[in-house]
Design a protein around this motif. Structure first.
Motif, PDB file in Angstrom:
ATOM      1  N   MET A   1     -19.611  -5.577  -6.247  1.00 41.02           N
ATOM      2  CA  MET A   1     -19.523  -6.928  -5.589  1.00 41.02           C
ATOM      3  C   MET A   1     -17.897  -7.314  -5.568  1.00 41.02           C
ATOM      4  SD  MET A   1     -21.344 -10.565  -6.980  1.00 41.02           S
ATOM      5  CE  MET A   1     -20.454 -10.636  -8.320  1.00 41.02           C
ATOM      6  N   ILE A   2     -17.414  -8.077  -4.279  1.00 36.38           N
ATOM      7  CA  ILE A   2     -16.170  -8.346  -4.293  1.00 36.38           C
ATOM      8  C   ILE A   2     -16.350 -10.189  -4.325  1.00 36.38           C
ATOM      9  CG2 ILE A   2     -14.211  -8.525  -3.331  1.00 36.38           C
ATOM     10  CD1 ILE A   2     -14.791  -5.962  -2.045  1.00 36.38           C
ATOM     11  N   ARG A   3     -15.586 -10.742  -5.167  1.00 35.56           N
ATOM     12  CA  ARG A   3     -15.618 -12.260  -5.143  1.00 35.56           C
ATOM     13  C   ARG A   3     -14.053 -12.616  -4.894  1.00 35.56           C
ATOM     14  NH1 ARG A   3     -16.171 -15.284  -9.502  1.00 35.56           N
ATOM     15  NH2 ARG A   3     -15.746 -13.545 -11.168  1.00 35.56           N
ATOM     16  N   LYS A  88     -15.310  -1.872 -15.987  1.00 33.93           N
ATOM     17  CA  LYS A  88     -15.388  -1.926 -14.387  1.00 33.93           C
ATOM     18  C   LYS A  88     -15.471  -3.493 -14.324  1.00 33.93           C
ATOM     19  CE  LYS A  88     -17.759   2.438 -13.353  1.00 33.93           C
ATOM     20  NZ  LYS A  88     -18.975   2.828 -12.370  1.00 33.93           N
ATOM     21  N   ARG A  89     -14.770  -4.282 -14.903  1.00 36.72           N
ATOM     22  CA  ARG A  89     -14.486  -5.495 -14.475  1.00 36.72           C
ATOM     23  C   ARG A  89     -13.161  -5.661 -14.135  1.00 36.72           C
ATOM     24  NH1 ARG A  89     -14.316  -9.042 -18.199  1.00 36.72           N
ATOM     25  NH2 ARG A  89     -15.001 -10.854 -16.809  1.00 36.72           N
ATOM     26  N   ILE A  90     -12.753  -6.076 -12.950  1.00 37.16           N
ATOM     27  CA  ILE A  90     -11.253  -6.052 -12.495  1.00 37.16           C
ATOM     28  C   ILE A  90     -10.952  -6.890 -11.536  1.00 37.16           C
ATOM     29  CG2 ILE A  90     -11.111  -4.492 -10.553  1.00 37.16           C
ATOM     30  CD1 ILE A  90      -9.233  -2.778 -12.288  1.00 37.16           C
ATOM     31  N   ALA A  91      -9.655  -7.630 -11.602  1.00 35.55           N
ATOM     32  CA  ALA A  91      -9.081  -8.434 -10.529  1.00 35.55           C
ATOM     33  C   ALA A  91      -7.848  -7.870  -9.797  1.00 35.55           C
ATOM     34  CB  ALA A  91      -8.802  -9.934 -11.221  1.00 35.55           C
ATOM     35  N   VAL A  92      -7.832  -8.172  -8.665  1.00 39.15           N
ATOM     36  CA  VAL A  92      -6.737  -7.425  -7.952  1.00 39.15           C
ATOM     37  C   VAL A  92      -5.875  -8.436  -6.907  1.00 39.15           C
ATOM     38  CG1 VAL A  92      -7.779  -5.011  -7.865  1.00 39.15           C
ATOM     39  CG2 VAL A  92      -8.223  -6.930  -6.122  1.00 39.15           C
ATOM     40  N   SER A 101      -4.698  -5.578  -1.087  1.00 36.20           N
ATOM     41  CA  SER A 101      -5.661  -5.993  -2.446  1.00 36.20           C
ATOM     42  C   SER A 101      -6.898  -5.946  -1.718  1.00 36.20           C
ATOM     43  CB  SER A 101      -5.219  -7.365  -2.887  1.00 36.20           C
ATOM     44  OG  SER A 101      -5.452  -8.434  -1.991  1.00 36.20           O
ATOM     45  N   GLY A 102      -7.135  -6.251  -0.468  1.00 35.76           N
ATOM     46  CA  GLY A 102      -8.493  -5.895   0.026  1.00 35.76           C
ATOM     47  C   GLY A 102      -8.906  -4.842   0.079  1.00 35.76           C
ATOM     48  N   ALA A 103      -7.892  -3.628   0.444  1.00 34.08           N
ATOM     49  CA  ALA A 103      -8.410  -2.435   0.527  1.00 34.08           C
ATOM     50  C   ALA A 103      -8.685  -1.919  -0.902  1.00 34.08           C
ATOM     51  CB  ALA A 103      -7.131  -1.417   1.039  1.00 34.08           C
ATOM     52  N   MET A 104      -7.916  -2.216  -1.872  1.00 29.85           N
ATOM     53  CA  MET A 104      -8.145  -1.702  -3.350  1.00 29.85           C
ATOM     54  C   MET A 104      -9.469  -2.381  -3.821  1.00 29.85           C
ATOM     55  SD  MET A 104      -7.151   0.047  -5.916  1.00 29.85           S
ATOM     56  CE  MET A 104      -5.062   0.259  -5.847  1.00 29.85           C
ATOM     57  N   ALA A 105      -9.850  -3.553  -3.449  1.00 29.88           N
ATOM     58  CA  ALA A 105     -10.995  -4.142  -3.930  1.00 29.88           C
ATOM     59  C   ALA A 105     -12.150  -3.213  -3.221  1.00 29.88           C
ATOM     60  CB  ALA A 105     -11.049  -5.692  -3.550  1.00 29.88           C
TER      61      ALA A 105
END
Length: 363
Positions: A1-3, A88-92, A101-105
């Motif tokens: 999930m991406i927030r 596996k919790r991360i902010a970019v 950052s969109g591609a990495m997310a």
């Protein structure tokens, strides 16, 4: 999930996920969020290639080139992020919260990470920093001529629980011509501001915040104008220390430094010292007469301090005699002195700081 989250949400989370900055190493070195780690999608050179293609051929060719450059790297990015954030919790984030950052997310989400993409990216963080400088704090500035032990006293007070921000530690410089101490490397101006804002965020505005009286420039680092304006109008405690104690303290601190460094830095301020005083100061250094060298240069630094003191509102300057040698006793003296201030002093200081904020913003 991406927030998608604002930078404020990440900062305020007590258990915030690791923040990954996907900008280039050069961008990260220039300035970054304290605590962030760099996992660059593009190298410095690759970013130049993509940028050049964008300008010369347009957006779509630049995107295709970006995918060509990054394609073989995705598994490496995921492994690197797994090592950094095994939960596996991360902010970019990138510069503006856009494609990088969109591609990495997207890639991390595909692998099963819980991903927060910082809205507005590093640019939004820089805006948050500016807000920290514009807040009104209950400032008290600790002044005193060079060698009065201001920094040592403030660090002791911080250990005792006072709110203190050590501007010289953040700037990695002690503020004089000799301030690098022949070993410290200063951060970029951008990173100095980032680190300063990061400390300001935890300050309770209802409690005193102690800062050392500084020039706006600490070496190459410049105190942001809104905060500097408030420092100039805040209540100042002017520490009064016997001259020979100041000389002894400075001789102990600077006497261990390389004589060549001291002589070189003295030569660089020869216009301020004058030719004769410069000559005598350098001779004292070369002959190991450090106390004599200190006495000579203090004439210049004392004049500079008094000149700056003269530009302050005299009603907001409070002289206080201390030993300069017994930090614990001096801290008690200072706290007793502060407790004796009338309540109106605090109100006056906040009013002055608020006015300074308006004046500097208008400027």
């Amino acid at each position: 999930m991406i927030r998608s989250i604002p930078i404020e949400d990440w900062i305020q989370q007590p258990d915030a996920p690791l923040l990954v900055d996907v900008r280039t190493p050069a961008e990260f070195a220039q300035g970054h969020v304290p605590g962030a780690v760099n996992v660059p999608i593009f190298s410095n050179e690759e970013r130049v290639q993509v940028g050049t293609t964008y300008k010369q051929a347009g957006r779509e060719p630049a995107i295709l080139l970006g995918f060509d450059l990054v394609g073989p790297k995705w598994s490496g990015f995921i492994r690197q992020c797994l090592a950094l954030a095994p939960d596996k919790r991360i902010a970019v984030h990138c510069w503006r919260g856009g494609m990088r950052s969109g591609a990495m997310a997207w890639a991390l989400n595909m692998y099963g990470f819980e991903v927060c993409q910082v809205r507005g990216g590093y640019k939004a963080f820089r805006g948050w920093c500016r807000y920290q400088f514009e807040r009104v704090y209950n400032l008290v500035v600790l002044g005193g001529m060079t060698g009065s032990g201001k920094t040592r006293l403030l660090r002791h007070m911080a250990r005792e629980g006072d709110q203190v921000i050590d501007l010289e530690a953040l700037a990695r410089h002690q503020g004089s011509a000799y301030g690098s101490m022949n070993r410290m490397v200063q951060p970029s101006q951008e990173q100095f501001e980032n680190n300063l804002a990061w400390q300001l965020k935890d300050i309770n505005p209802d409690q005193r915040l102690w800062l050392e009286d500084e020039s706006q420039k600490i070496g190459r680092c410049i105190i942001p104008l809104p905060l500097w304006g408030r420092m100039r109008t805040a209540t100042l405690v002017d520490l009064q220390v016997p001259p020979e104690q100041r000389v002894a303290a400075l001789a102990a601190e600077y006497g261990v430094l390389d004589a060549g460094f001291l002589a070189e830095r003295t030569q660089q301020i020869h216009k301020r010292l004058g030719p004769e005083q410069t000559k005598h100061a350098i001779a004292a250094i070369q002959e190991g007469r450090i106390a004599d060298f200190i006495r000579i240069v203090l004439v210049y630094y004392d004049k500079t301090y008094h000149r700056g003191l003269g530009t302050r509102d005299k009603a907001a300057v409070f002289p206080l005699a201390i030993t300069g040698s017994d930090t614990e006793a001096d801290s008690i003296t200072l706290h007793d002195f502060i407790q004796s201030w009338p309540a109106r002093t605090k109100k006056q200081g906040l009013k002055q700081q608020s006015k300074a904020s308006t004046d500097y913003q208008d400027h």
